[in-house]
Design a protein around this motif. Structure first.
Motif, PDB file in Angstrom:
ATOM      1  N   PRO A 225      85.707 -37.548 -75.850  1.00  0.00           N
ATOM      2  CA  PRO A 225      85.568 -36.109 -75.593  1.00  0.00           C
ATOM      3  C   PRO A 225      86.876 -35.505 -75.112  1.00  0.00           C
ATOM      4  O   PRO A 225      87.661 -36.149 -74.410  1.00  0.00           O
ATOM      5  CB  PRO A 225      84.503 -36.052 -74.499  1.00  0.00           C
ATOM      6  CG  PRO A 225      84.649 -37.355 -73.775  1.00  0.00           C
ATOM      7  CD  PRO A 225      85.032 -38.363 -74.821  1.00  0.00           C
ATOM      8  N   ARG A 226      87.107 -34.264 -75.477  1.00  0.00           N
ATOM      9  CA  ARG A 226      88.279 -33.520 -74.991  1.00  0.00           C
ATOM     10  C   ARG A 226      87.892 -32.593 -73.856  1.00  0.00           C
ATOM     11  O   ARG A 226      88.727 -32.252 -73.021  1.00  0.00           O
ATOM     12  CB  ARG A 226      88.906 -32.719 -76.137  1.00  0.00           C
ATOM     13  CG  ARG A 226      89.364 -33.557 -77.299  1.00  0.00           C
ATOM     14  CD  ARG A 226      90.496 -34.500 -76.912  1.00  0.00           C
ATOM     15  NE  ARG A 226      91.692 -33.754 -76.531  1.00  0.00           N
ATOM     16  CZ  ARG A 226      92.695 -33.470 -77.359  1.00  0.00           C
ATOM     17  NH1 ARG A 226      92.633 -33.897 -78.613  1.00  0.00           N
ATOM     18  NH2 ARG A 226      93.747 -32.792 -76.951  1.00  0.00           N
ATOM     19  N   ARG A 227      86.635 -32.173 -73.827  1.00  0.00           N
ATOM     20  CA  ARG A 227      86.145 -31.253 -72.792  1.00  0.00           C
ATOM     21  C   ARG A 227      84.887 -31.845 -72.164  1.00  0.00           C
ATOM     22  O   ARG A 227      83.925 -32.162 -72.867  1.00  0.00           O
ATOM     23  CB  ARG A 227      85.849 -29.885 -73.391  1.00  0.00           C
ATOM     24  CG  ARG A 227      87.077 -29.142 -73.903  1.00  0.00           C
ATOM     25  CD  ARG A 227      86.718 -28.123 -74.936  1.00  0.00           C
ATOM     26  NE  ARG A 227      86.127 -28.762 -76.118  1.00  0.00           N
ATOM     27  CZ  ARG A 227      85.871 -28.149 -77.259  1.00  0.00           C
ATOM     28  NH1 ARG A 227      86.144 -26.864 -77.384  1.00  0.00           N
ATOM     29  NH2 ARG A 227      85.330 -28.808 -78.278  1.00  0.00           N
ATOM     30  N   ILE A 228      84.919 -31.986 -70.838  1.00  0.00           N
ATOM     31  CA  ILE A 228      83.820 -32.598 -70.089  1.00  0.00           C
ATOM     32  C   ILE A 228      83.447 -31.669 -68.944  1.00  0.00           C
ATOM     33  O   ILE A 228      84.323 -31.059 -68.313  1.00  0.00           O
ATOM     34  CB  ILE A 228      84.235 -33.972 -69.516  1.00  0.00           C
ATOM     35  CG1 ILE A 228      84.684 -34.908 -70.638  1.00  0.00           C
ATOM     36  CG2 ILE A 228      83.098 -34.598 -68.714  1.00  0.00           C
ATOM     37  CD1 ILE A 228      85.309 -36.205 -70.134  1.00  0.00           C
ATOM     38  N   VAL A 229      82.152 -31.559 -68.641  1.00  0.00           N
ATOM     39  CA  VAL A 229      81.672 -30.855 -67.457  1.00  0.00           C
ATOM     40  C   VAL A 229      81.006 -31.870 -66.543  1.00  0.00           C
ATOM     41  O   VAL A 229      80.152 -32.647 -66.980  1.00  0.00           O
ATOM     42  CB  VAL A 229      80.690 -29.728 -67.825  1.00  0.00           C
ATOM     43  CG1 VAL A 229      79.995 -29.185 -66.575  1.00  0.00           C
ATOM     44  CG2 VAL A 229      81.426 -28.597 -68.541  1.00  0.00           C
ATOM     45  N   ASP A 230      81.409 -31.878 -65.271  1.00  0.00           N
ATOM     46  CA  ASP A 230      80.824 -32.749 -64.243  1.00  0.00           C
ATOM     47  C   ASP A 230      79.996 -31.870 -63.316  1.00  0.00           C
ATOM     48  O   ASP A 230      80.530 -31.108 -62.511  1.00  0.00           O
ATOM     49  CB  ASP A 230      81.956 -33.450 -63.468  1.00  0.00           C
ATOM     50  CG  ASP A 230      81.446 -34.387 -62.382  1.00  0.00           C
ATOM     51  OD1 ASP A 230      80.219 -34.545 -62.242  1.00  0.00           O
ATOM     52  OD2 ASP A 230      82.301 -34.952 -61.658  1.00  0.00           O
ATOM     53  N   LEU A 231      78.660 -31.964 -63.440  1.00  0.00           N
ATOM     54  CA  LEU A 231      77.745 -31.119 -62.666  1.00  0.00           C
ATOM     55  C   LEU A 231      77.414 -31.793 -61.328  1.00  0.00           C
ATOM     56  O   LEU A 231      76.893 -32.905 -61.303  1.00  0.00           O
ATOM     57  CB  LEU A 231      76.455 -30.877 -63.447  1.00  0.00           C
ATOM     58  CG  LEU A 231      76.576 -30.084 -64.744  1.00  0.00           C
ATOM     59  CD1 LEU A 231      75.217 -30.023 -65.437  1.00  0.00           C
ATOM     60  CD2 LEU A 231      77.111 -28.681 -64.493  1.00  0.00           C
TER      61      LEU A 231
ATOM     62  N   GLY B 214      83.020 -38.968 -60.042  1.00  0.00           N
ATOM     63  CA  GLY B 214      82.791 -38.962 -61.478  1.00  0.00           C
ATOM     64  C   GLY B 214      83.919 -38.303 -62.241  1.00  0.00           C
ATOM     65  O   GLY B 214      84.330 -38.780 -63.304  1.00  0.00           O
ATOM     66  N   THR B 215      84.445 -37.209 -61.704  1.00  0.00           N
ATOM     67  CA  THR B 215      85.535 -36.498 -62.368  1.00  0.00           C
ATOM     68  C   THR B 215      86.707 -37.423 -62.654  1.00  0.00           C
ATOM     69  O   THR B 215      87.217 -37.486 -63.787  1.00  0.00           O
ATOM     70  CB  THR B 215      86.003 -35.315 -61.492  1.00  0.00           C
ATOM     71  OG1 THR B 215      84.949 -34.352 -61.398  1.00  0.00           O
ATOM     72  CG2 THR B 215      87.230 -34.652 -62.080  1.00  0.00           C
ATOM     73  N   PHE B 216      87.135 -38.183 -61.641  1.00  0.00           N
ATOM     74  CA  PHE B 216      88.314 -39.026 -61.823  1.00  0.00           C
ATOM     75  C   PHE B 216      88.008 -40.271 -62.641  1.00  0.00           C
ATOM     76  O   PHE B 216      88.871 -40.762 -63.385  1.00  0.00           O
ATOM     77  CB  PHE B 216      88.933 -39.363 -60.469  1.00  0.00           C
ATOM     78  CG  PHE B 216      89.481 -38.146 -59.769  1.00  0.00           C
ATOM     79  CD1 PHE B 216      90.552 -37.460 -60.310  1.00  0.00           C
ATOM     80  CD2 PHE B 216      88.889 -37.659 -58.626  1.00  0.00           C
ATOM     81  CE1 PHE B 216      91.045 -36.308 -59.709  1.00  0.00           C
ATOM     82  CE2 PHE B 216      89.368 -36.517 -58.009  1.00  0.00           C
ATOM     83  CZ  PHE B 216      90.449 -35.832 -58.549  1.00  0.00           C
ATOM     84  N   ALA B 217      86.778 -40.778 -62.557  1.00  0.00           N
ATOM     85  CA  ALA B 217      86.402 -41.890 -63.428  1.00  0.00           C
ATOM     86  C   ALA B 217      86.429 -41.458 -64.891  1.00  0.00           C
ATOM     87  O   ALA B 217      86.877 -42.210 -65.773  1.00  0.00           O
ATOM     88  CB  ALA B 217      85.016 -42.406 -63.049  1.00  0.00           C
ATOM     89  N   LEU B 218      85.977 -40.245 -65.159  1.00  0.00           N
ATOM     90  CA  LEU B 218      85.988 -39.725 -66.524  1.00  0.00           C
ATOM     91  C   LEU B 218      87.412 -39.443 -67.004  1.00  0.00           C
ATOM     92  O   LEU B 218      87.756 -39.713 -68.159  1.00  0.00           O
ATOM     93  CB  LEU B 218      85.140 -38.462 -66.596  1.00  0.00           C
ATOM     94  CG  LEU B 218      83.636 -38.680 -66.399  1.00  0.00           C
ATOM     95  CD1 LEU B 218      82.942 -37.373 -66.046  1.00  0.00           C
ATOM     96  CD2 LEU B 218      83.009 -39.312 -67.636  1.00  0.00           C
ATOM     97  N   LEU B 219      88.258 -38.919 -66.137  1.00  0.00           N
ATOM     98  CA  LEU B 219      89.654 -38.683 -66.503  1.00  0.00           C
ATOM     99  C   LEU B 219      90.375 -39.998 -66.791  1.00  0.00           C
ATOM    100  O   LEU B 219      91.216 -40.078 -67.701  1.00  0.00           O
ATOM    101  CB  LEU B 219      90.372 -37.921 -65.390  1.00  0.00           C
ATOM    102  CG  LEU B 219      89.967 -36.458 -65.206  1.00  0.00           C
ATOM    103  CD1 LEU B 219      90.571 -35.899 -63.924  1.00  0.00           C
ATOM    104  CD2 LEU B 219      90.398 -35.613 -66.411  1.00  0.00           C
TER     105      LEU B 219
END
Length: 312
Positions: free
Chosen positions: A76-82, A89-94
Motif C-alpha cells: 500500500p502507498r496510503r494507509i490509515v491507522d484508526l 501501529g503507525t511505525f510498524a506499518l511504516l
C-alpha cells in the motif's frame, strides 16, 4: 515467541478479545478497561502514553509479524491507522511498507503530538499525517483514499461500531483491505502461585475488571467477523495469536506489568477483599520490597486476534 491458530472466515462463536494499545475514547465514561483506555486529565494522558510506548516496545516483534501477514496484492502507498495512540501501529506499518504514507487518527491531541515528535526523531515526519477525530461522529474528516486501513484495539471502544465499519468500507477502494486487531484484555504477568501471600491475585483482579467491562464496554470480546460482513466486507481471515514474552529479556516487562496493574486497579478494587487490595498495593509500590518490578519470574502472556477483510 508467538504461536498461531488460524481460522477460516465467518466464525460465529464468541471470542475473548479485549483491550489493547490504541483505545479511542477520552474517558468520558470513566473507563478503566484495558492497558490503553483513554481517560481525562494531562497526568492520566501522560501515564497512558507511557503504557502505549511500553506495549509497543515489549510486543514489537509480534506486531511486526502481524503486519508481515496482511493479505495484500501490492504494497500500500496510503494507509490509515484508526485509534493510533502514540504510534505503535503507525511505525510498524511504516517499517513494513517503506514507500507508504500513514494518516494516524486519534481522539487524543497529546498522543498525536507525541506521535509527531517520534516521527520527527526518526526522520519520518514526511510520511506521517495526524488527524484528531471522534470515530463515533456522524461524519468523519477527509482521510483520503487508503489501500489499507488498520485498527488495533480501538474498535471495541466505539459506541457505534457498525457505523464506523461502514465508514471504513467507504474509505477503501474496491479491493482495499481492513485489518482489525483486538487484544485479549490486559496481559498476564505473574505466575499462578504469586504473590506468595495471595496466590492467584492477578486472576481475581482480571475477573473483577471483566465484570466492570461487561457493563461499560459492551463490544469488548466481540466477534467482529459477522459485523464486518454486515458492513459489506468480505472477511478473508481470522487469526488468533498467542503471545509469550520472557520477562528476563529486559526491565521493560517489569515496567509494563507495573503500569498495566496500575491501570486496572480502579476497576478491580471494589470487588477485591482487604487482603487482596493490600497485596496489590504492595506489588504497585515501586520502592517497596514486594514491587512487581523487583520480581524475576515475570512473563507477558496474552492473545491477539486479527481479522482481515476486503471491500468487494
Amino acid at each position: 515467541m508467538t504461536s498461531e491458530h488460524g481460522h477460516a472466515a465467518h466464525h460465529d462463536g464468541p471470542h475473548a478479545h479485549h483491550d489493547g494499545p490504541h483505545a479511542h475514547h477520552d474517558g468520558s465514561h470513566g473507563r478503566h478497561d484495558g492497558p490503553h483506555a483513554r481517560h481525562g486529565g494531562s497526568h492520566d494522558d501522560a501515564g497512558q502514553a507511557e503504557l502505549l510506548d511500553l506495549d509497543a516496545e515489549v510486543l514489537a516483534t509480534h506486531l511486526a509479524d502481524i503486519t508481515a501477514r496482511l493479505p495484500l496484492t501490492a504494497p500500500p502507498r496510503r494507509i490509515v491507522d484508526l485509534g493510533s495512540g502514540t504510534g505503535a501501529g503507525t511505525f510498524a506499518l511504516l517499517d513494513r511498507f517503506p514507500d507508504a504514507h500513514v494518516t494516524a487518527v486519534d481522539s487524543s491531541a497529546g498522543h498525536l503530538a507525541l506521535l509527531r515528535e517520534k516521527a520527527r526523531t526518526r526522520g519520518l515526519d514526511g510520511r506521517v499525517h495526524t488527524v484528531q477525530a471522534d470515530l463515533d461522529a456522524d461524519a468523519w474528516p477527509d482521510l483520503g483514499r487508503p489501500e489499507l486501513v488498520w485498527a488495533s484495539a480501538s474498535m471495541h471502544h466505539l459506541a457505534r461500531p457498525g457505523h464506523a465499519l461502514r465508514a471504513v468500507r467507504e474509505l477503501l477502494p474496491p479491493g482495499g483491505v481492513f485489518a482489525l486487531v483486538e487484544l485479549a484484555g490486559f496481559p498476564r504477568f505473574l505466575p499462578s502461585h504469586a504473590p506468595a501471600d495471595r496466590p492467584g491475585l492477578e486472576e481475581r483482579a482480571h475477573a473483577a475488571t471483566d465484570r466492570f467491562h461487561a457493563e461499560h464496554v459492551p463490544h469488548r470480546g466481540a466477534d467482529w467477523g459477522p459485523m464486518l460482513t454486515a458492513a459489506g466486507f468480505d472477511v478473508e481471515d481470522e487469526r488468533t495469536i498467542t503471545v509469550t514474552v520472557d520477562g528476563t529479556a529486559g526491565d521493560a516487562v517489569g515496567r509494563y506489568a507495573l503500569r498495566s496493574l496500575e491501570r486496572i486497579r480502579g476497576a478491580a478494587a471494589p470487588a477485591l477483599d482487604a487482603a487482596d487490595l493490600a497485596a496489590l498495593e504492595a506489588l504497585l509500590d515501586e520502592s517497596g520490597p514486594h514491587s512487581i518490578t523487583r520480581r524475576d519470574d515475570l512473563a507477558v502472556r496474552t492473545e491477539r486476534t486479527v481479522w482481515t477483510a476486503r471491500r468487494p
